[in-house]
Design a protein around this motif. Structure first.
Motif, PDB file in Angstrom:
ATOM      1  N   GLU A   1       0.836  -1.208   0.000  1.00 12.94           N
ATOM      2  CA  GLU A   1       0.000   0.000   0.000  1.00 12.94           C
ATOM      3  C   GLU A   1       0.867   1.252   0.000  1.00 12.94           C
ATOM      4  O   GLU A   1       0.574   2.217  -0.716  1.00 12.94           O
ATOM      5  CB  GLU A   1      -0.944   0.019   1.203  1.00 12.94           C
ATOM      6  N   LEU A   2       1.941   1.247   0.790  1.00 17.09           N
ATOM      7  CA  LEU A   2       2.841   2.397   0.809  1.00 17.09           C
ATOM      8  C   LEU A   2       3.418   2.656  -0.577  1.00 17.09           C
ATOM      9  O   LEU A   2       3.481   3.808  -1.038  1.00 17.09           O
ATOM     10  CB  LEU A   2       3.973   2.171   1.819  1.00 17.09           C
ATOM     11  N   SER A   3       3.843   1.610  -1.243  1.00 17.82           N
ATOM     12  CA  SER A   3       4.431   1.747  -2.578  1.00 17.82           C
ATOM     13  C   SER A   3       3.413   2.288  -3.576  1.00 17.82           C
ATOM     14  O   SER A   3       3.720   3.156  -4.404  1.00 17.82           O
ATOM     15  CB  SER A   3       4.974   0.396  -3.058  1.00 17.82           C
ATOM     16  N   LYS A   4       2.190   1.789  -3.487  1.00 19.51           N
ATOM     17  CA  LYS A   4       1.139   2.219  -4.399  1.00 19.51           C
ATOM     18  C   LYS A   4       0.790   3.695  -4.177  1.00 19.51           C
ATOM     19  O   LYS A   4       0.670   4.468  -5.132  1.00 19.51           O
ATOM     20  CB  LYS A   4      -0.099   1.343  -4.200  1.00 19.51           C
ATOM     21  N   LEU A   5       0.648   4.093  -2.906  1.00 17.45           N
ATOM     22  CA  LEU A   5       0.332   5.488  -2.594  1.00 17.45           C
ATOM     23  C   LEU A   5       1.458   6.417  -3.032  1.00 17.45           C
ATOM     24  O   LEU A   5       1.215   7.513  -3.548  1.00 17.45           O
ATOM     25  CB  LEU A   5       0.070   5.637  -1.095  1.00 17.45           C
ATOM     26  N   ASN A   6       2.687   5.980  -2.802  1.00 17.04           N
ATOM     27  CA  ASN A   6       3.837   6.793  -3.201  1.00 17.04           C
ATOM     28  C   ASN A   6       3.875   6.984  -4.710  1.00 17.04           C
ATOM     29  O   ASN A   6       4.141   8.085  -5.213  1.00 17.04           O
ATOM     30  CB  ASN A   6       5.127   6.129  -2.711  1.00 17.04           C
ATOM     31  N   LEU A   7       3.591   5.922  -5.445  1.00 15.15           N
ATOM     32  CA  LEU A   7       3.595   5.985  -6.906  1.00 15.15           C
ATOM     33  C   LEU A   7       2.499   6.912  -7.418  1.00 15.15           C
ATOM     34  O   LEU A   7       2.710   7.689  -8.358  1.00 15.15           O
ATOM     35  CB  LEU A   7       3.407   4.574  -7.477  1.00 15.15           C
ATOM     36  N   GLN A   8       1.331   6.877  -6.769  1.00 17.46           N
ATOM     37  CA  GLN A   8       0.198   7.684  -7.219  1.00 17.46           C
ATOM     38  C   GLN A   8       0.312   9.156  -6.844  1.00 17.46           C
ATOM     39  O   GLN A   8      -0.010  10.034  -7.649  1.00 17.46           O
ATOM     40  CB  GLN A   8      -1.103   7.127  -6.628  1.00 17.46           C
ATOM     41  N   PHE A   9       0.789   9.433  -5.624  1.00 13.03           N
ATOM     42  CA  PHE A   9       0.682  10.796  -5.100  1.00 13.03           C
ATOM     43  C   PHE A   9       2.012  11.399  -4.626  1.00 13.03           C
ATOM     44  O   PHE A   9       2.034  12.513  -4.128  1.00 13.03           O
ATOM     45  CB  PHE A   9      -0.315  10.825  -3.934  1.00 13.03           C
ATOM     46  N   GLY A  10       3.105  10.684  -4.775  1.00  9.38           N
ATOM     47  CA  GLY A  10       4.374  11.136  -4.220  1.00  9.38           C
ATOM     48  C   GLY A  10       5.119  12.175  -5.015  1.00  9.38           C
ATOM     49  O   GLY A  10       6.093  12.745  -4.522  1.00  9.38           O
ATOM     50  N   GLN A  11       4.691  12.461  -6.240  1.00  6.14           N
ATOM     51  CA  GLN A  11       5.335  13.465  -7.091  1.00  6.14           C
ATOM     52  C   GLN A  11       6.848  13.222  -7.217  1.00  6.14           C
ATOM     53  O   GLN A  11       7.642  14.160  -7.293  1.00  6.14           O
ATOM     54  CB  GLN A  11       5.084  14.884  -6.549  1.00  6.14           C
ATOM     55  N   ASN A  12       7.226  11.955  -7.242  1.00  4.03           N
ATOM     56  CA  ASN A  12       8.640  11.558  -7.387  1.00  4.03           C
ATOM     57  C   ASN A  12       9.539  12.078  -6.264  1.00  4.03           C
ATOM     58  O   ASN A  12      10.751  12.162  -6.427  1.00  4.03           O
ATOM     59  CB  ASN A  12       9.187  12.028  -8.740  1.00  4.03           C
ATOM     60  N   LYS A  13       8.934  12.408  -5.121  1.00  3.40           N
ATOM     61  CA  LYS A  13       9.725  12.905  -3.992  1.00  3.40           C
ATOM     62  C   LYS A  13       9.934  11.850  -2.912  1.00  3.40           C
ATOM     63  O   LYS A  13      10.730  12.052  -2.000  1.00  3.40           O
ATOM     64  CB  LYS A  13       9.025  14.114  -3.354  1.00  3.40           C
ATOM     65  N   GLY A  14       9.208  10.748  -2.985  1.00  4.73           N
ATOM     66  CA  GLY A  14       9.227   9.794  -1.890  1.00  4.73           C
ATOM     67  C   GLY A  14       9.832   8.459  -2.246  1.00  4.73           C
ATOM     68  O   GLY A  14      10.009   8.111  -3.420  1.00  4.73           O
ATOM     69  N   LYS A  15      10.171   7.721  -1.203  1.00  9.41           N
ATOM     70  CA  LYS A  15      10.575   6.335  -1.368  1.00  9.41           C
ATOM     71  C   LYS A  15      10.134   5.557  -0.135  1.00  9.41           C
ATOM     72  O   LYS A  15       9.798   6.145   0.905  1.00  9.41           O
ATOM     73  CB  LYS A  15      12.081   6.210  -1.576  1.00  9.41           C
ATOM     74  N   VAL A  16      10.134   4.254  -0.248  1.00  5.94           N
ATOM     75  CA  VAL A  16       9.689   3.391   0.851  1.00  5.94           C
ATOM     76  C   VAL A  16      10.899   2.679   1.438  1.00  5.94           C
ATOM     77  O   VAL A  16      11.672   2.051   0.711  1.00  5.94           O
ATOM     78  CB  VAL A  16       8.655   2.364   0.360  1.00  5.94           C
ATOM     79  N   ILE A  17      11.073   2.814   2.749  1.00  3.86           N
ATOM     80  CA  ILE A  17      12.078   2.042   3.489  1.00  3.86           C
ATOM     81  C   ILE A  17      11.326   1.342   4.611  1.00  3.86           C
ATOM     82  O   ILE A  17      10.832   1.982   5.535  1.00  3.86           O
ATOM     83  CB  ILE A  17      13.201   2.931   4.062  1.00  3.86           C
ATOM     84  N   ALA A  18      11.220   0.021   4.546  1.00  3.37           N
ATOM     85  CA  ALA A  18      10.358  -0.731   5.461  1.00  3.37           C
ATOM     86  C   ALA A  18      10.746  -0.552   6.921  1.00  3.37           C
ATOM     87  O   ALA A  18       9.891  -0.324   7.782  1.00  3.37           O
ATOM     88  CB  ALA A  18      10.377  -2.210   5.088  1.00  3.37           C
ATOM     89  N   ASP A  19      12.026  -0.659   7.227  1.00  3.27           N
ATOM     90  CA  ASP A  19      12.504  -0.611   8.607  1.00  3.27           C
ATOM     91  C   ASP A  19      12.547   0.848   9.082  1.00  3.27           C
ATOM     92  O   ASP A  19      13.287   1.679   8.561  1.00  3.27           O
ATOM     93  CB  ASP A  19      13.892  -1.247   8.695  1.00  3.27           C
ATOM     94  N   ARG A  20      11.757   1.162  10.097  1.00 14.44           N
ATOM     95  CA  ARG A  20      11.656   2.552  10.569  1.00 14.44           C
ATOM     96  C   ARG A  20      13.002   3.082  11.074  1.00 14.44           C
ATOM     97  O   ARG A  20      13.363   4.232  10.825  1.00 14.44           O
ATOM     98  CB  ARG A  20      10.593   2.630  11.670  1.00 14.44           C
TER      99      ARG A  20
END
Length: 488
Positions: A415-434
């Protein structure tokens, strides 16, 4: 207390047993595992389990009487009520001799700002010689003793018992919408009811904003006959609440930036400092607040108005606000050796995100980075707007894991990856481990950069991560101690 006397607090009930002996009640429990001989057990139909299934276990453990909603035949006195939650609150208040009558009680509700306002008020009151109990998200404090917070608002038994133990003159209570719909403050009486704001939150629970608002507004049903409402009218919902309360002839004191309010905020300066003026009763008071951000101006103004209504000298209110030490996990700043700022905040709504990120812009941050995630089993409807807010106001953001609450890790990451792809404006990335997400930002941090870590504040992790730490603050402490020598 005799059972017959205790039952006087219930409007109506049906005796569910053929025999009713007037036994002596020595305690009240809603958890059968905690029942001891002499207790009254109240069976609650919960969201995850039904207390009626544990009545027999409560009796085995020594319950002298039982209250519930179902028709049952028991070997101890049993009383059937329409709503066990309401009954529990009233029984607990009666059993502990109505402790909220013996002190001034301040209830604070709203989406954002409850914790900060409660701590500001506690600081103002104690700076002026008033002993103060506090019940909220961070912890419960009674007679200067700190207890771990189990919920933002305690359950009725814990709340009434702690209030009964309290020798404090004031008690400040954060009142959540869940607590209101679950009757956790039933039996409580409030002197000052505060409203901060309302924004998209908990709609997975309430369904829509109208129901959410109705839950918040219900706190004012618990005002004492001479109680007052203090309402921030900085959004549509504050204005709506004032109108609702006015029709009920409840005394309302409002605050805003213009218009006909008891307190008006003027001359706000957020350029590197947080300065503002409040106008009240034809007098002006200048405040230099140590907490940055427009949202904290609003929080401080509500605390000021409340303290003023209590009767504290306005100059002493200003003095206390200007020495306010802050709240654990609320805009808590950690300095990076290169000159960056890491900010830990509990923010977990779109509005709270915008308050934080706008503050960085007001303080001329050279770059803004945001690290956050979403809790499993919570309101999914708000996630899109939260990412849109972050991507529009940040230079870069990292989506990472928060508490999973039973949701599979891979499901959340997808879900994080999908939301980032849709709305992140190429500014975000996903790193699982906090912890690795925070470490990544720490290693890249540059002078003038502001890095926000939001969502958990002072809370400990429920998920196990790579670094040997248990909270966002501990990650930063670990990184400071282990890496700072490389940047000397």
């Amino acid at each position: 207390m005799k059972l017959s006397k205790l039952l006087n607090c219930l409007n109506e009930y049906t005796v569910g047993t053929s025999q009713y002996s007037d036994v002596n009640i020595t305690g009240i429990q809603m958890d059968s595992r905690k029942v001891v001989k002499g207790d009254l057990f109240v069976a609650i139909s919960g969201f995850e389990s039904d207390g009626h299934k544990f009545i027999e276990q409560a009796i085995v453990n020594g319950a002298s009487a039982v209250v519930g909603e179902q028709s049952l035949s028991l070997k101890v006195p049993y009383f059937i009520v329409n709503n066990s939650r309401l009954a529990l609150g009233r029984l607990a208040s009666m059993f502990f001799d109505f402790p909220s009558k013996r002190k001034k009680v301040i209830g604070i509700t709203g989406t954002n700002g409850k914790t900060t306002v409660s701590y500001m008020l506690k600081h103002i009151l104690e700076s002026n010689g008033f002993s103060t109990a506090l019940f909220g998200t961070v912890s419960y404090t009674v007679n200067n003793q700190v207890y771990e917070s189990t919920n933002t608002t305690p359950n009725p038994i814990q709340l009434q018992e702690l209030l009964a133990k309290s020798l404090d003159e004031f008690a400040i209570l954060e009142v959540s919408s869940h607590a209101l719909t679950q009757a956790r403050i039933e039996g409580l009486e409030i002197d000052y009811g505060l409203f901060t704001n309302l924004s998209h939150e908990h709609l997975d629970y309430h369904g829509n904003m109208q129901a959410y608002f109705k839950a918040k507004a219900s706190m004012y049903n618990f005002l004492k006959p001479d109680g007052k409402a203090l309402v921030s009218e900085f959004d549509f919902w504050g204005d709506k609440l004032s109108n609702v309360l006015g029709r009920k002839e409840i005394p309302v004191r409002t605050l805003g930036c213009s218009g006909n309010h008891k307190l008006i905020i003027e001359k706000i300066n957020l350029n590197g400092e947080t300065e503002f003026t409040v106008a009240i009763a034809e007098n002006n008071y200048n405040i230099n607040l140590p907490c940055p951000g427009l949202h904290n101006v609003y929080n401080a103004a509500l605390a000021f108005l409340t303290a003023y209504e209590i009767g504290i000298n306005p100059k002493q209110i200003v003095k206390a606000l200007e020495s306010f030490p802050g709240v654990p996990g609320r805009f808590e700043v950690v300095q990076h050796p290169r000159g960056a700022k890491f900010i830990i905040d509990y923010a977990h709504t779109k509005d709270a995100f915008e308050f934080c990120l706008q503050t960085a812009k007001e303080h001329k941050a050279k770059k803004i980075t945001h690290i956050y995630g979403f809790r499993g089993g919570r309101d999914k409807m708000k996630r899109e707007n939260m990412i849109k807010a972050s991507s529009s106001m940040c230079d870069h953001f990292i989506l990472t894991l928060d508490d999973l609450n039973g949701i599979e890790k891979e499901e959340m990451l997808n879900e994080l990856s999908k939301l980032n792809l849709q709305f992140g404006q190429n500014k975000g990335k996903v790193i699982a481990d906090r912890t690795i997400a925070i470490q990544t930002a720490w290693k890249k941090a540059q002078a003038g950069e502001w890095i926000f870590i939001t969502g958990k504040g002072p809370e400990e992790y429920e998920t196990e991560f790579t670094l040997p730490v248990s909270s966002d603050k501990e990650v930063l402490t670990y990184l400071q101690e282990g890496i700072s020598e490389h940047f000397a």
